[in-house]
Scaffold this motif. Sequence first.
Motif, PDB file in Angstrom:
ATOM      1  N   PHE A 116      51.192  42.212  46.311  1.00  0.00           N
ATOM      2  CA  PHE A 116      49.834  42.442  44.550  1.00  0.00           C
ATOM      3  C   PHE A 116      50.468  41.208  44.092  1.00  0.00           C
ATOM      4  CE2 PHE A 116      49.489  43.381  39.750  1.00  0.00           C
ATOM      5  CZ  PHE A 116      49.391  44.358  39.964  1.00  0.00           C
ATOM      6  N   LYS A 117      51.708  40.376  44.475  1.00  0.00           N
ATOM      7  CA  LYS A 117      50.684  38.933  43.786  1.00  0.00           C
ATOM      8  C   LYS A 117      49.948  38.265  44.327  1.00  0.00           C
ATOM      9  CE  LYS A 117      53.674  35.158  42.346  1.00  0.00           C
ATOM     10  NZ  LYS A 117      54.955  34.949  41.491  1.00  0.00           N
ATOM     11  N   LYS A 118      50.007  38.882  45.854  1.00  0.00           N
ATOM     12  CA  LYS A 118      48.787  37.726  46.855  1.00  0.00           C
ATOM     13  C   LYS A 118      47.499  38.097  46.534  1.00  0.00           C
ATOM     14  CE  LYS A 118      47.750  37.072  51.577  1.00  0.00           C
ATOM     15  NZ  LYS A 118      48.117  37.850  53.140  1.00  0.00           N
ATOM     16  N   LYS A 119      47.471  39.506  46.314  1.00  0.00           N
ATOM     17  CA  LYS A 119      45.879  39.883  45.754  1.00  0.00           C
ATOM     18  C   LYS A 119      45.754  39.508  43.989  1.00  0.00           C
ATOM     19  CE  LYS A 119      42.535  41.941  46.610  1.00  0.00           C
ATOM     20  NZ  LYS A 119      41.547  41.680  48.193  1.00  0.00           N
ATOM     21  N   LYS A 120      46.772  39.221  43.410  1.00  0.00           N
ATOM     22  CA  LYS A 120      46.158  39.560  41.869  1.00  0.00           C
ATOM     23  C   LYS A 120      46.950  37.987  41.448  1.00  0.00           C
ATOM     24  CE  LYS A 120      45.386  43.957  41.834  1.00  0.00           C
ATOM     25  NZ  LYS A 120      44.334  44.325  41.766  1.00  0.00           N
ATOM     26  N   LEU A 149      45.931  49.372  45.602  1.00  0.00           N
ATOM     27  CA  LEU A 149      47.179  48.345  44.770  1.00  0.00           C
ATOM     28  C   LEU A 149      45.787  48.681  43.123  1.00  0.00           C
ATOM     29  CD1 LEU A 149      46.764  45.052  46.986  1.00  0.00           C
ATOM     30  CD2 LEU A 149      49.151  46.367  45.411  1.00  0.00           C
ATOM     31  N   GLY A 150      44.385  49.181  44.130  1.00  0.00           N
ATOM     32  CA  GLY A 150      43.522  49.260  42.588  1.00  0.00           C
ATOM     33  C   GLY A 150      44.383  50.505  41.890  1.00  0.00           C
ATOM     34  N   HIS A 151      44.242  51.502  42.773  1.00  0.00           N
ATOM     35  CA  HIS A 151      45.661  53.202  41.440  1.00  0.00           C
ATOM     36  C   HIS A 151      46.827  52.599  41.033  1.00  0.00           C
ATOM     37  CE1 HIS A 151      42.633  56.382  43.170  1.00  0.00           C
ATOM     38  NE2 HIS A 151      42.911  55.725  44.388  1.00  0.00           N
ATOM     39  N   ALA A 152      47.532  51.224  41.516  1.00  0.00           N
ATOM     40  CA  ALA A 152      48.919  50.929  41.150  1.00  0.00           C
ATOM     41  C   ALA A 152      48.461  50.363  39.981  1.00  0.00           C
ATOM     42  CB  ALA A 152      49.969  49.670  42.104  1.00  0.00           C
ATOM     43  N   SER A 153      46.934  49.539  40.231  1.00  0.00           N
ATOM     44  CA  SER A 153      47.031  48.715  38.644  1.00  0.00           C
ATOM     45  C   SER A 153      46.732  49.987  37.761  1.00  0.00           C
ATOM     46  CB  SER A 153      45.710  48.346  38.752  1.00  0.00           C
ATOM     47  OG  SER A 153      45.992  47.098  40.170  1.00  0.00           O
ATOM     48  N   ARG A 201      31.302  35.953  43.299  1.00  0.00           N
ATOM     49  CA  ARG A 201      32.742  36.410  43.546  1.00  0.00           C
ATOM     50  C   ARG A 201      32.724  37.120  42.386  1.00  0.00           C
ATOM     51  NH1 ARG A 201      38.307  34.602  41.126  1.00  0.00           N
ATOM     52  NH2 ARG A 201      36.907  33.359  39.370  1.00  0.00           N
ATOM     53  N   THR A 202      32.812  38.358  43.552  1.00  0.00           N
ATOM     54  CA  THR A 202      33.881  40.337  42.597  1.00  0.00           C
ATOM     55  C   THR A 202      34.634  39.457  41.971  1.00  0.00           C
ATOM     56  OG1 THR A 202      33.681  41.192  44.661  1.00  0.00           O
ATOM     57  CG2 THR A 202      31.881  41.441  43.836  1.00  0.00           C
ATOM     58  N   LEU A 203      35.244  40.448  41.178  1.00  0.00           N
ATOM     59  CA  LEU A 203      36.873  40.493  39.787  1.00  0.00           C
ATOM     60  C   LEU A 203      37.159  41.065  40.450  1.00  0.00           C
ATOM     61  CD1 LEU A 203      34.786  38.418  37.255  1.00  0.00           C
ATOM     62  CD2 LEU A 203      36.351  37.451  38.705  1.00  0.00           C
ATOM     63  N   SER A 204      37.244  42.761  40.079  1.00  0.00           N
ATOM     64  CA  SER A 204      38.433  44.140  39.867  1.00  0.00           C
ATOM     65  C   SER A 204      38.362  44.329  41.345  1.00  0.00           C
ATOM     66  CB  SER A 204      38.246  44.905  39.367  1.00  0.00           C
ATOM     67  OG  SER A 204      38.864  45.677  38.994  1.00  0.00           O
ATOM     68  N   GLU A 205      39.158  45.406  41.877  1.00  0.00           N
ATOM     69  CA  GLU A 205      39.536  45.957  42.450  1.00  0.00           C
ATOM     70  C   GLU A 205      38.187  47.479  42.978  1.00  0.00           C
ATOM     71  OE1 GLU A 205      41.159  45.195  45.599  1.00  0.00           O
ATOM     72  OE2 GLU A 205      42.032  43.951  44.190  1.00  0.00           O
ATOM     73  N   ALA A 206      38.160  47.722  43.524  1.00  0.00           N
ATOM     74  CA  ALA A 206      36.926  48.926  43.762  1.00  0.00           C
ATOM     75  C   ALA A 206      37.218  50.321  43.156  1.00  0.00           C
ATOM     76  CB  ALA A 206      36.260  49.079  45.866  1.00  0.00           C
ATOM     77  N   HIS A 209      41.621  42.978  36.739  1.00  0.00           N
ATOM     78  CA  HIS A 209      41.474  41.395  36.999  1.00  0.00           C
ATOM     79  C   HIS A 209      41.311  40.328  36.071  1.00  0.00           C
ATOM     80  CE1 HIS A 209      39.258  37.078  38.223  1.00  0.00           C
ATOM     81  NE2 HIS A 209      40.277  37.385  39.678  1.00  0.00           N
ATOM     82  N   ILE A 210      42.370  39.629  35.795  1.00  0.00           N
ATOM     83  CA  ILE A 210      42.871  38.615  34.601  1.00  0.00           C
ATOM     84  C   ILE A 210      42.166  37.366  34.871  1.00  0.00           C
ATOM     85  CG2 ILE A 210      44.340  38.738  33.195  1.00  0.00           C
ATOM     86  CD1 ILE A 210      45.561  40.552  34.001  1.00  0.00           C
ATOM     87  N   GLU A 211      41.548  36.865  33.957  1.00  0.00           N
ATOM     88  CA  GLU A 211      41.835  34.780  34.662  1.00  0.00           C
ATOM     89  C   GLU A 211      41.016  34.177  33.409  1.00  0.00           C
ATOM     90  OE1 GLU A 211      40.010  32.820  38.416  1.00  0.00           O
ATOM     91  OE2 GLU A 211      38.607  33.927  37.086  1.00  0.00           O
ATOM     92  N   LEU A 212      42.033  33.586  33.013  1.00  0.00           N
ATOM     93  CA  LEU A 212      41.408  31.949  31.862  1.00  0.00           C
ATOM     94  C   LEU A 212      39.954  31.087  32.819  1.00  0.00           C
ATOM     95  CD1 LEU A 212      44.627  29.810  31.342  1.00  0.00           C
ATOM     96  CD2 LEU A 212      43.204  32.085  29.654  1.00  0.00           C
ATOM     97  N   ILE A 213      39.224  31.585  31.592  1.00  0.00           N
ATOM     98  CA  ILE A 213      37.717  31.201  31.678  1.00  0.00           C
ATOM     99  C   ILE A 213      37.639  29.811  31.231  1.00  0.00           C
ATOM    100  CG2 ILE A 213      37.060  33.693  31.400  1.00  0.00           C
ATOM    101  CD1 ILE A 213      35.524  32.584  29.171  1.00  0.00           C
ATOM    102  N   ASP A 214      36.274  29.238  32.302  1.00  0.00           N
ATOM    103  CA  ASP A 214      35.860  27.673  31.816  1.00  0.00           C
ATOM    104  C   ASP A 214      34.820  27.406  30.896  1.00  0.00           C
ATOM    105  OD1 ASP A 214      36.313  24.750  32.775  1.00  0.00           O
ATOM    106  OD2 ASP A 214      35.452  24.965  34.951  1.00  0.00           O
ATOM    107  N   ASP A 215      34.030  26.788  30.237  1.00  0.00           N
ATOM    108  CA  ASP A 215      33.332  25.651  29.332  1.00  0.00           C
ATOM    109  C   ASP A 215      32.145  27.006  29.078  1.00  0.00           C
ATOM    110  OD1 ASP A 215      32.814  24.980  30.948  1.00  0.00           O
ATOM    111  OD2 ASP A 215      32.532  22.521  29.964  1.00  0.00           O
ATOM    112  N   LEU A 216      31.523  27.511  30.657  1.00  0.00           N
ATOM    113  CA  LEU A 216      30.978  27.907  31.078  1.00  0.00           C
ATOM    114  C   LEU A 216      30.663  29.470  31.310  1.00  0.00           C
ATOM    115  CD1 LEU A 216      27.876  28.183  30.678  1.00  0.00           C
ATOM    116  CD2 LEU A 216      27.272  26.939  32.107  1.00  0.00           C
ATOM    117  N   GLU A 217      30.316  30.566  31.338  1.00  0.00           N
ATOM    118  CA  GLU A 217      31.058  31.095  32.866  1.00  0.00           C
ATOM    119  C   GLU A 217      29.453  31.922  32.285  1.00  0.00           C
ATOM    120  OE1 GLU A 217      34.163  33.173  33.177  1.00  0.00           O
ATOM    121  OE2 GLU A 217      33.623  34.748  31.301  1.00  0.00           O
TER     122      GLU A 217
END
Length: 292
Positions: free
Chosen positions: A270-274, A237-241, A165-170, A56-64
């Motif tokens: 892939f695009k829908k999920k990631k 998709l987890g294995h593909a990643s 909120r969970t982030l990565s694929e299992a 999982h890749i994401e830009l973060i906010d000012d508090l996390e």
Amino acid sequence: MHKSIVREITPLTQNDCFTIFSRVKKEFNFPLHYHEEFELNLITNAKGAKRIVGDHIELIDDLELVLVGPNLSHAWFTAQCQSNEIKEVTIQFHRDLFDEKFLSRNQLSFIRKMFDQSAKGILFSKETAQAISARIVSLHQQTGFDSVMALINILHDLSSSRNIRTLSEATFNTGFQINFNSRRIEKAFEHMNKNYDKPITLGDIAKLVNMTEVSFSRFIKKRTGITFIDSLNEIRLGHASRILIDTTNSIAEVSYSCGFNNISNFNRLFKKKKHCTPKEFRENFSGTRTFF
């Protein structure tokens, strides 16, 4: 040369319960890594930095506030962050600090569930981070037994907080063991994880667990919250990643090696999920590796 995600040996000894360290810095410079311990990270004043947890890749906010489970790769990178005063507080504790028997008690059920979910990485809501941050920051002022009780209280309050909120694929974390309290579901997931690269039908799995297709279809949705086909796609998709990061195989090769017979279907799912294409996903990881 072999590219690899760094295995970090943390400074936590077997005689310690946990460690906490805080720092103020101008940039993130630690590579993508994983370790045996749980890690709770509170980061402030780093808006625009990039967080990678598992796939999982994401830009973060000012508090996390993020909880990362054992052996799940993770890192933060400066990316678009303009801040000269990034504040980071990290708590690391042993995976066996709470043993299985202790966690199986009713009063610990929320913490147990949170630890299970942390195998994917957990992002807590901004409200939760705001409510708990002062207690995390001041944890190092406690001593001995009081500090351990304070940590348990923090973990309990986090485990019962809203909007987790969970982030990565299992399946991205190979050490991930999900517990649905159902031998049939476990058997189904075990089969899908072992045979994700082969054709698998609802009929195959239903037969494996001695149920009709209709019954199993209802059963898996009720127990996991998603359909059989979504469960199978998530595993694939987890294995593909993982393969996209670990190899230079073409997108088509990755797609077919993970059981997707149609590359356009693979790209769409892939695009829908990631929220990015497989190519963009792979590029996101470039420069975050360590060379050995």
